[in-house]
Each structure stands twice: as structure tokens, then as C-alpha cells.
Design a protein around this motif. Structure first.
Motif, short mmCIF file in Angstrom:
data_model
loop_
_atom_site.label_atom_id
_atom_site.label_comp_id
_atom_site.label_asym_id
_atom_site.label_seq_id
_atom_site.Cartn_x
_atom_site.Cartn_y
_atom_site.Cartn_z
N TYR A 36 -3.71 -53.67 13.60
CA TYR A 36 -4.69 -53.35 12.58
C TYR A 36 -5.99 -53.01 13.28
O TYR A 36 -6.19 -53.38 14.44
N GLN A 38 -10.42 -52.77 12.45
CA GLN A 38 -11.51 -53.09 11.54
C GLN A 38 -12.74 -52.32 11.98
O GLN A 38 -13.26 -52.54 13.08
N SER A 41 -17.76 -53.65 9.33
CA SER A 41 -17.48 -54.86 8.56
C SER A 41 -16.55 -54.59 7.38
O SER A 41 -16.48 -55.38 6.45
N GLN A 42 -15.81 -53.50 7.48
CA GLN A 42 -14.88 -53.19 6.40
C GLN A 42 -13.64 -54.08 6.50
O GLN A 42 -13.44 -54.78 7.50
N GLY A 43 -12.80 -54.03 5.50
CA GLY A 43 -11.54 -54.74 5.55
C GLY A 43 -10.62 -54.11 6.60
O GLY A 43 -10.67 -52.91 6.82
N PRO A 44 -9.83 -54.92 7.27
CA PRO A 44 -8.91 -54.37 8.27
C PRO A 44 -7.97 -53.32 7.67
O PRO A 44 -7.61 -53.39 6.51
N TYR A 46 -4.31 -51.21 8.28
CA TYR A 46 -3.03 -51.17 8.98
C TYR A 46 -2.91 -49.91 9.82
O TYR A 46 -3.30 -48.82 9.40
N TYR A 87 -6.82 -55.14 16.41
CA TYR A 87 -6.13 -56.42 16.44
C TYR A 87 -4.63 -56.21 16.68
O TYR A 87 -3.98 -55.44 15.97
N LEU A 102 -0.20 -63.04 8.95
CA LEU A 102 -0.70 -62.33 10.10
C LEU A 102 -1.92 -63.08 10.59
O LEU A 102 -2.89 -63.23 9.85
N THR A 103 -1.87 -63.59 11.80
CA THR A 103 -2.99 -64.34 12.38
C THR A 103 -3.81 -63.41 13.24
O THR A 103 -3.32 -62.92 14.26
N PHE A 104 -5.04 -63.19 12.83
CA PHE A 104 -5.92 -62.27 13.54
C PHE A 104 -6.70 -63.02 14.60
O PHE A 104 -7.42 -63.94 14.31
N GLY A 105 -6.57 -62.57 15.86
CA GLY A 105 -7.40 -63.09 16.93
C GLY A 105 -8.74 -62.38 16.94
O GLY A 105 -9.18 -61.87 15.91
N LYS A 106 -9.37 -62.32 18.12
CA LYS A 106 -10.67 -61.65 18.20
C LYS A 106 -10.54 -60.16 18.44
O LYS A 106 -11.50 -59.42 18.27
#
Lengths: 114, 114
Positions: A36, A38, A41-44, A46, A87, A102-106
Motif C-alpha cells: 500500500y 500513503q 496524510s490521505q488514507g492508504p 492499495y 508499506y 493488515l499490520t502497517f509498519g512505518k
């Protein structure tokens, strides 16, 4: 949970290919890799996903190594609008059902320079 | 076709106040999610709803409640807001496409708790 490791930042020249690496050495055999992005500051958004074969769509290509321990997202001709945080995520099942998280890291901040 | 719509876009609360963040999707998706994103961090899952009538805790559920009002709507409630809940909140939905999960995100709600 399978964890991913990405470089915190990368630069790319406009018009060149951007190759974003991701390590996921603890991935299980049935876990998918998702990408994904981003923008600001928008939504991620796909981009692409895959299990073990390489994948391509209108946005990008995904190359997964044969041992599935790493992958590379390729943006073939980066533009300034591709500047974003990218991501790499391993999809993990929630409970015993067919739902996933879905676990988003940095992620990796890709900066495309003119 | 608006996708995922979140309201409000911005909100400032005082400590102890309550509020509800609204989320609606028009894609006939079964699953809906609430994430929070703190500055410089990835997204963390607060709650999810695999289908109408069901909700489950994610990674950081403390201080929040959710309601899956119907298939379209999934709300997030802060009963007594705390400064630690200052964050950007994203709602997402997903439908199973070819057996795989793509999340579609709203544009986010920026919440400040003073």
C-alpha cells in the motif's frame, strides 16, 4: 505475526524505475504480501499483492523471491506524484475464520526528485 | 460511488468529552475496520467487523467502542476522550475479491484531545 523490514527512506529520479525492497523472513507459506502507499496524510491506497508468483498491474510490479523471504515493489517510471510512504505488509488471518488483518509498519518514504 | 466516507474530517475535544466517528461505505463490503495513525507511525487496528452484527477487538481497543449499525455503517465511539487518543483515525472496508483482501480507506478524521 510475520514482520516486515523496510528502509526508512529512498530517493528516485523522475522517470526512472523505483525499486522498493522488503524483507519478510518469517512469512508462512499461505501468507500474502501486500503493498500500500500513503500520500501525505490521505488514507492508504492499495497497490498490489502476491503469494509466490511475480505480479504486475497498471500501477506496479511485485517481485517475490523464490524462498519468499523478501520482495521488491517496482514502479517502472516514477513521477513526482509517486512521492509517498510505501508499506509492505504480510496479511495475517484473524482468529480461525476467513477475515484478515493488515499490520502497517512505518514503511519507506519514497521521494521522487525532478 | 463515494467509496468510504468518514465524518467529521477534523475534531477538537476536551479531556473527558465523548464523541462518535462515523463511517459509511457504498461498495457492499462485508468487513469494516477502524485504524489509528500517530505521527511518524504506521496504522494500528482498533476494532474490526467481519460482517454485519459482529465486532472484534484489534491491537489497541482500550478506550473505544464500536457499532456495526448495518452493512454500510461502522461507527467508533470515544466515551471519555484522553490526550493519548489524539491521532488520525481511518476507517476501511474490504470485500473478498478472488479470495483476497483489498482494503479501501476513507480520507481520515484528525482528532485532537486537549
Amino acid at each position: 505475526d510475520a514482520k516486515t523490514t523496510q528502509p526508512p527512506s529512498m530517493d528516485c529520479a523522475e522517470g526512472r524505475a523505483a525499486n522498493l525492497p522488503c524483507n519478510h523472513s518469517t512469512i508462512s507459506g499461505n501468507e500474502y504480501v501486500y503493498w500500500y502507499r500513503q500520500i501525505h496524510s490521505q488514507g492508504p491506497q492499495y497497490i498490489i499483492h502476491g503469494l509466490k508468483n511475480n505480479e504486475t498491474n497498471e500501477m506496479a510490479s511485485l517481485i517475490i523471491t523464490e524462498d519468499r523471504k523478501s520482495s521488491t515493489l517496482i514502479l517502472p517510471h516514477a513521477t513526482l506524484r509517486d512521492t509517498a510512504v510505501y508499506y509492505c505488509i504480510v496479511r495475517v488471518a484473524l482468529g480461525g475464520g476467513s477475515n484478515y488483518k493488515l499490520t502497517f509498519g512505518k514503511g519507506t518514504l519514497l521521494t521522487v526528485n525532478p | 460511488n463515494a467509496g468510504v466516507t468518514q465524518t467529521p474530517k477534523f475534531q477538537v475535544l476536551k479531556t473527558g468529552q465523548s464523541m462518535t466517528l462515523q463511517c459509511a461505505q457504498d461498495m457492499n463490503h462485508n468487513s469494516m475496520y477502524w485504524y489509528r495513525q500517530d505521527p511518524g507511525m504506521g496504522l494500528r487496528l482498533i476494532y474490526y467487523s467481519a460482517s454485519e452484527g459482529t465486532t472484534d477487538k484489534g491491537e489497541v481497543p482500550n478506550g473505544y467502542n464500536v457499532s456495526r449499525l448495518n452493512k454500510r455503517e461502522f461507527s467508533l465511539r470515544l466515551e471519555s476522550a484522553a490526550p493519548s487518543q489524539t491521532s488520525v483515525y481511518f476507517c476501511a472496508s474490504s470485500g473478498m475479491s478472488s479470495g483476497n483482501e483489498k482494503l479501501f480507506f476513507g480520507s481520515g478524521t484528525q482528532l485532537s484531545v486537549l
